[in-house]
Design a protein around this motif. Structure first.
Motif, PDB file in Angstrom:
ATOM      1  N   HIS A 133       0.853  -1.195   0.000  1.00 57.75           N
ATOM      2  CA  HIS A 133       0.000   0.000   0.000  1.00 57.75           C
ATOM      3  C   HIS A 133       0.887   1.242   0.000  1.00 57.75           C
ATOM      4  CE1 HIS A 133      -2.902  -2.983   1.317  1.00 57.75           C
ATOM      5  NE2 HIS A 133      -3.865  -2.108   1.101  1.00 57.75           N
ATOM      6  N   TRP A 134       0.421   2.306  -0.689  1.00 60.61           N
ATOM      7  CA  TRP A 134       1.165   3.557  -0.694  1.00 60.61           C
ATOM      8  C   TRP A 134       0.191   4.710  -0.901  1.00 60.61           C
ATOM      9  CZ3 TRP A 134       0.944   0.065  -4.573  1.00 60.61           C
ATOM     10  CH2 TRP A 134       0.548   0.501  -5.823  1.00 60.61           C
ATOM     11  N   PRO A 135       0.515   5.859  -0.282  1.00 67.45           N
ATOM     12  CA  PRO A 135      -0.353   7.032  -0.429  1.00 67.45           C
ATOM     13  C   PRO A 135       0.059   7.885  -1.623  1.00 67.45           C
ATOM     14  CG  PRO A 135       1.342   7.495   1.176  1.00 67.45           C
ATOM     15  CD  PRO A 135       1.564   6.068   0.705  1.00 67.45           C
ATOM     16  N   THR A 136      -0.918   8.579  -2.196  1.00 67.83           N
ATOM     17  CA  THR A 136      -0.647   9.603  -3.208  1.00 67.83           C
ATOM     18  C   THR A 136      -1.547  10.797  -2.926  1.00 67.83           C
ATOM     19  OG1 THR A 136      -2.279   8.708  -4.779  1.00 67.83           O
ATOM     20  CG2 THR A 136       0.014   7.962  -5.029  1.00 67.83           C
ATOM     21  N   SER A 137      -1.106  11.944  -3.370  1.00 69.84           N
ATOM     22  CA  SER A 137      -1.920  13.155  -3.251  1.00 69.84           C
ATOM     23  C   SER A 137      -2.170  13.693  -4.656  1.00 69.84           C
ATOM     24  CB  SER A 137      -1.226  14.196  -2.378  1.00 69.84           C
ATOM     25  OG  SER A 137       0.044  14.512  -2.903  1.00 69.84           O
ATOM     26  N   ALA A 138      -3.340  14.279  -4.836  1.00 75.03           N
ATOM     27  CA  ALA A 138      -3.725  14.733  -6.171  1.00 75.03           C
ATOM     28  C   ALA A 138      -4.410  16.088  -6.097  1.00 75.03           C
ATOM     29  CB  ALA A 138      -4.664  13.717  -6.817  1.00 75.03           C
ATOM     30  N   LYS A 139      -4.406  16.764  -7.249  1.00 76.63           N
ATOM     31  CA  LYS A 139      -5.101  18.043  -7.394  1.00 76.63           C
ATOM     32  C   LYS A 139      -5.827  18.028  -8.732  1.00 76.63           C
ATOM     33  CE  LYS A 139      -4.381  23.014  -7.654  1.00 76.63           C
ATOM     34  NZ  LYS A 139      -3.383  24.099  -7.634  1.00 76.63           N
ATOM     35  N   VAL A 140      -7.101  18.426  -8.722  1.00 70.24           N
ATOM     36  CA  VAL A 140      -7.887  18.493  -9.952  1.00 70.24           C
ATOM     37  C   VAL A 140      -7.338  19.643 -10.800  1.00 70.24           C
ATOM     38  CG1 VAL A 140     -10.177  18.860 -10.946  1.00 70.24           C
ATOM     39  CG2 VAL A 140      -9.924  17.511  -8.839  1.00 70.24           C
ATOM     40  N   VAL A 141      -6.915  19.307 -12.030  1.00 69.74           N
ATOM     41  CA  VAL A 141      -6.296  20.299 -12.913  1.00 69.74           C
ATOM     42  C   VAL A 141      -7.151  20.635 -14.141  1.00 69.74           C
ATOM     43  CG1 VAL A 141      -3.943  19.815 -12.157  1.00 69.74           C
ATOM     44  CG2 VAL A 141      -4.917  18.519 -14.079  1.00 69.74           C
ATOM     45  N   ARG A 142      -8.132  19.792 -14.445  1.00 66.80           N
ATOM     46  CA  ARG A 142      -9.099  20.099 -15.513  1.00 66.80           C
ATOM     47  C   ARG A 142     -10.472  19.670 -15.021  1.00 66.80           C
ATOM     48  NH1 ARG A 142      -4.899  17.776 -18.850  1.00 66.80           N
ATOM     49  NH2 ARG A 142      -6.148  15.931 -19.350  1.00 66.80           N
ATOM     50  N   GLU A 145     -14.556  16.871 -19.465  1.00 70.31           N
ATOM     51  CA  GLU A 145     -13.168  16.540 -19.120  1.00 70.31           C
ATOM     52  C   GLU A 145     -12.926  16.705 -17.616  1.00 70.31           C
ATOM     53  OE1 GLU A 145      -9.090  15.581 -20.231  1.00 70.31           O
ATOM     54  OE2 GLU A 145     -10.851  15.650 -21.501  1.00 70.31           O
ATOM     55  N   PHE A 146     -12.363  15.663 -17.024  1.00 71.83           N
ATOM     56  CA  PHE A 146     -11.993  15.673 -15.605  1.00 71.83           C
ATOM     57  C   PHE A 146     -10.592  15.088 -15.503  1.00 71.83           C
ATOM     58  CE2 PHE A 146     -11.980  13.193 -11.525  1.00 71.83           C
ATOM     59  CZ  PHE A 146     -11.931  14.284 -10.669  1.00 71.83           C
ATOM     60  N   ALA A 147      -9.665  15.840 -14.904  1.00 73.37           N
ATOM     61  CA  ALA A 147      -8.292  15.352 -14.789  1.00 73.37           C
ATOM     62  C   ALA A 147      -7.675  15.818 -13.486  1.00 73.37           C
ATOM     63  CB  ALA A 147      -7.459  15.840 -15.970  1.00 73.37           C
ATOM     64  N   PHE A 148      -6.781  14.973 -12.961  1.00 79.65           N
ATOM     65  CA  PHE A 148      -6.068  15.317 -11.741  1.00 79.65           C
ATOM     66  C   PHE A 148      -4.609  14.895 -11.865  1.00 79.65           C
ATOM     67  CE2 PHE A 148      -8.417  11.359 -11.225  1.00 79.65           C
ATOM     68  CZ  PHE A 148      -7.446  10.451 -10.828  1.00 79.65           C
ATOM     69  N   ARG A 149      -3.743  15.686 -11.236  1.00 74.62           N
ATOM     70  CA  ARG A 149      -2.302  15.425 -11.253  1.00 74.62           C
ATOM     71  C   ARG A 149      -1.897  14.785  -9.930  1.00 74.62           C
ATOM     72  NH1 ARG A 149       2.323  17.148 -13.906  1.00 74.62           N
ATOM     73  NH2 ARG A 149       1.076  18.518 -15.216  1.00 74.62           N
ATOM     74  N   ILE A 150      -1.133  13.713 -10.040  1.00 74.47           N
ATOM     75  CA  ILE A 150      -0.580  13.051  -8.858  1.00 74.47           C
ATOM     76  C   ILE A 150       0.737  13.749  -8.513  1.00 74.47           C
ATOM     77  CG2 ILE A 150       0.284  10.873  -7.906  1.00 74.47           C
ATOM     78  CD1 ILE A 150      -2.745  10.859  -8.517  1.00 74.47           C
ATOM     79  N   VAL A 189      -0.721  12.690 -14.885  1.00 74.52           N
ATOM     80  CA  VAL A 189      -2.074  13.244 -14.900  1.00 74.52           C
ATOM     81  C   VAL A 189      -3.009  12.119 -15.329  1.00 74.52           C
ATOM     82  CG1 VAL A 189      -3.636  14.918 -15.985  1.00 74.52           C
ATOM     83  CG2 VAL A 189      -1.270  15.576 -15.443  1.00 74.52           C
ATOM     84  N   TRP A 190      -4.056  11.915 -14.550  1.00 72.94           N
ATOM     85  CA  TRP A 190      -5.089  10.932 -14.879  1.00 72.94           C
ATOM     86  C   TRP A 190      -6.302  11.709 -15.358  1.00 72.94           C
ATOM     87  CZ3 TRP A 190      -4.587   5.716 -14.976  1.00 72.94           C
ATOM     88  CH2 TRP A 190      -3.369   5.214 -14.471  1.00 72.94           C
ATOM     89  N   ALA A 191      -6.803  11.353 -16.540  1.00 74.02           N
ATOM     90  CA  ALA A 191      -7.876  12.130 -17.160  1.00 74.02           C
ATOM     91  C   ALA A 191      -9.005  11.231 -17.642  1.00 74.02           C
ATOM     92  CB  ALA A 191      -7.327  12.931 -18.338  1.00 74.02           C
ATOM     93  N   PHE A 192     -10.211  11.748 -17.521  1.00 77.30           N
ATOM     94  CA  PHE A 192     -11.407  11.127 -18.083  1.00 77.30           C
ATOM     95  C   PHE A 192     -12.009  12.123 -19.061  1.00 77.30           C
ATOM     96  CE2 PHE A 192     -10.922   9.018 -14.038  1.00 77.30           C
ATOM     97  CZ  PHE A 192     -11.222   7.689 -14.327  1.00 77.30           C
ATOM     98  N   GLU A 213      -1.547  10.447 -18.479  1.00 77.28           N
ATOM     99  CA  GLU A 213      -0.708  11.337 -19.261  1.00 77.28           C
ATOM    100  C   GLU A 213       0.576  11.624 -18.488  1.00 77.28           C
ATOM    101  OE1 GLU A 213      -3.261  14.736 -19.490  1.00 77.28           O
ATOM    102  OE2 GLU A 213      -4.691  13.741 -20.816  1.00 77.28           O
ATOM    103  N   THR A 214       1.644  11.836 -19.226  1.00 79.08           N
ATOM    104  CA  THR A 214       2.925  12.157 -18.594  1.00 79.08           C
ATOM    105  C   THR A 214       3.535  13.395 -19.263  1.00 79.08           C
ATOM    106  OG1 THR A 214       4.025  10.600 -20.064  1.00 79.08           O
ATOM    107  CG2 THR A 214       3.379   9.769 -17.897  1.00 79.08           C
ATOM    108  N   PRO A 215       2.853  14.552 -19.177  1.00 78.73           N
ATOM    109  CA  PRO A 215       3.330  15.741 -19.892  1.00 78.73           C
ATOM    110  C   PRO A 215       4.688  16.238 -19.411  1.00 78.73           C
ATOM    111  CG  PRO A 215       1.575  16.327 -18.377  1.00 78.73           C
ATOM    112  CD  PRO A 215       1.652  14.825 -18.395  1.00 78.73           C
TER     113      PRO A 215
END
Length: 150
Positions: A60-69, A75-80, A86-89, A106-108
């Protein structure tokens, strides 16, 4: 090379699909990697922060994210934060009243070097992890489709 994506067509209007993909607290019901999610503050919108506890078997591991789109019904996307991905729908209405839903990793800005090291040490290496993510994307989309088409 690091971007991944899959698409599914769902027999539900974009508004219904949007309601599910932006309900971050429920993401563990669909994503095989997410064990639990915690949203900071009120409703999810542009700038919302949230935390996930992810898992791979017993690891198990934690991640933090922020909604960027955040474009409702589109369009819904958040950056880890930890790995810069970036994970996008993306949602697109179909002619028959349904929705074409695409999920992408995505890996911009590339992937953070520390993340690459940890994947190599703890998660079986890049090739296995990438394959697991691709499989997880497809599983997530199929579970969302099943939820909506019930």
């Amino acid at each position: 090379m690091s971007d991944l994506s899959a698409t599914v067509t769902i027999a539900a209007p974009p508004a219904q699909v949007w309601a599910l993909v932006t309900d971050v607290k429920r993401m563990s019901e669909w994503s095989p990697q997410v064990w639990r999610s915690f949203v900071v503050g009120g409703p999810v919108r542009l700038g919302t922060r949230f935390f996930n506890i992810n898992h791979d078997g017993w690891k198990h591991w934690p991640t933090s994210a922020k909604v960027v789109r955040f474009e409702p019904h589109s369009e819904f996307a958040f950056r880890i934060s930890e790995n810069r991905t970036v994970w996008a729908f993306s949602l697109r209405p179909t002619d028959d009243g349904g929705t074409e839903l695409t999920e992408r990793r995505e890996t911009p800005d590339g992937i953070a070097p520390i993340s690459n090291v940890l994947v190599g040490v703890a998660l079986g290496g890049q090739e296995k992890f990438r394959s697991d993510l691709a499989s997880g994307i497809r599983q997530t989309l199929e579970r969302i489709k099943a939820e909506l088409e019930g």
